[in-house]
Design a protein around this motif. Sequence first.
Motif, PDB file in Angstrom:
ATOM      1  N   LEU A  20     -11.511   4.565   3.150  1.00 40.31           N
ATOM      2  CA  LEU A  20     -10.409   5.032   2.337  1.00 40.31           C
ATOM      3  C   LEU A  20      -9.051   3.904   2.728  1.00 40.31           C
ATOM      4  O   LEU A  20      -8.328   3.438   1.919  1.00 40.31           O
ATOM      5  N   VAL A  21      -9.072   3.895   4.056  1.00 37.27           N
ATOM      6  CA  VAL A  21      -8.002   3.048   4.570  1.00 37.27           C
ATOM      7  C   VAL A  21      -7.678   1.596   4.332  1.00 37.27           C
ATOM      8  O   VAL A  21      -7.038   0.925   3.512  1.00 37.27           O
ATOM      9  N   ARG A  22      -9.206   0.980   4.137  1.00 44.41           N
ATOM     10  CA  ARG A  22      -9.291  -0.279   3.748  1.00 44.41           C
ATOM     11  C   ARG A  22      -9.010  -0.531   2.261  1.00 44.41           C
ATOM     12  O   ARG A  22      -8.188  -1.273   1.781  1.00 44.41           O
ATOM     13  N   GLY A  23      -9.383   0.655   1.397  1.00 43.77           N
ATOM     14  CA  GLY A  23      -9.317   0.618   0.013  1.00 43.77           C
ATOM     15  C   GLY A  23      -7.890   0.743  -0.190  1.00 43.77           C
ATOM     16  O   GLY A  23      -7.082  -0.017  -1.071  1.00 43.77           O
ATOM     17  N   ILE A  24      -6.991   1.454   0.434  1.00 39.50           N
ATOM     18  CA  ILE A  24      -5.597   1.699   0.165  1.00 39.50           C
ATOM     19  C   ILE A  24      -4.782   0.372   0.427  1.00 39.50           C
ATOM     20  O   ILE A  24      -3.941  -0.029  -0.176  1.00 39.50           O
ATOM     21  N   VAL A  25      -5.191  -0.083   1.716  1.00 35.06           N
ATOM     22  CA  VAL A  25      -4.442  -1.341   2.016  1.00 35.06           C
ATOM     23  C   VAL A  25      -4.578  -2.389   1.253  1.00 35.06           C
ATOM     24  O   VAL A  25      -3.578  -3.015   0.563  1.00 35.06           O
ATOM     25  N   THR A  26      -6.036  -2.765   0.782  1.00 35.33           N
ATOM     26  CA  THR A  26      -6.216  -3.797  -0.262  1.00 35.33           C
ATOM     27  C   THR A  26      -5.498  -3.402  -1.671  1.00 35.33           C
ATOM     28  O   THR A  26      -4.995  -4.268  -2.398  1.00 35.33           O
ATOM     29  N   PHE A  27      -5.466  -2.199  -1.964  1.00 37.24           N
ATOM     30  CA  PHE A  27      -4.632  -1.789  -3.321  1.00 37.24           C
ATOM     31  C   PHE A  27      -3.316  -1.946  -3.220  1.00 37.24           C
ATOM     32  O   PHE A  27      -2.831  -2.449  -4.170  1.00 37.24           O
ATOM     33  N   LEU A  28      -2.709  -1.647  -2.063  1.00 39.29           N
ATOM     34  CA  LEU A  28      -1.250  -1.871  -2.165  1.00 39.29           C
ATOM     35  C   LEU A  28      -0.982  -3.415  -1.813  1.00 39.29           C
ATOM     36  O   LEU A  28       0.282  -4.062  -2.517  1.00 39.29           O
ATOM     37  N   GLN A  29      -1.689  -4.351  -1.467  1.00 34.16           N
ATOM     38  CA  GLN A  29      -1.524  -5.736  -1.519  1.00 34.16           C
ATOM     39  C   GLN A  29      -1.686  -6.061  -3.022  1.00 34.16           C
ATOM     40  O   GLN A  29      -1.106  -7.035  -3.534  1.00 34.16           O
ATOM     41  N   THR A  30      -2.746  -5.639  -3.803  1.00 33.05           N
ATOM     42  CA  THR A  30      -2.864  -6.135  -5.061  1.00 33.05           C
ATOM     43  C   THR A  30      -1.918  -5.661  -5.930  1.00 33.05           C
ATOM     44  O   THR A  30      -1.332  -6.138  -6.776  1.00 33.05           O
ATOM     45  N   ALA A  31      -1.042  -4.275  -5.635  1.00 34.24           N
ATOM     46  CA  ALA A  31      -0.068  -3.811  -6.506  1.00 34.24           C
ATOM     47  C   ALA A  31       1.062  -4.715  -6.118  1.00 34.24           C
ATOM     48  O   ALA A  31       1.904  -4.857  -7.106  1.00 34.24           O
ATOM     49  N   SER A  32       1.358  -5.256  -4.919  1.00 41.80           N
ATOM     50  CA  SER A  32       2.708  -6.018  -4.835  1.00 41.80           C
ATOM     51  C   SER A  32       2.308  -7.361  -5.805  1.00 41.80           C
ATOM     52  O   SER A  32       3.344  -7.698  -6.438  1.00 41.80           O
TER      53      SER A  32
END
Length: 77
Positions: A20-32
């Motif tokens: 979950l944490v890895r997915g959220i971190v990657t998602f936030l990087q992608t969103a930026s």
Amino acid sequence: MNTFLVILLVAAMIATVVALVRGIVTFLQTASLEARGEGDGPTAAQLKSNKMMQMRIFFQALAVLIVVVILFAAGRT
């Protein structure tokens, strides 16, 4: 046997949180990147985020299955 199942349950829960944490971190990087208008189509980071969320669902299902087995075993004794 119950101790083994509890250890498996804790491992599945930890794996769920890590995914979950890895997915959220990657998602936030992608969103930026998307907010800046960069990229066209799915990027490697987006694919990784998707894979991490799929792994989270797998580990979550595994944890639920282990809980069911523990409860079933407890009911039989």
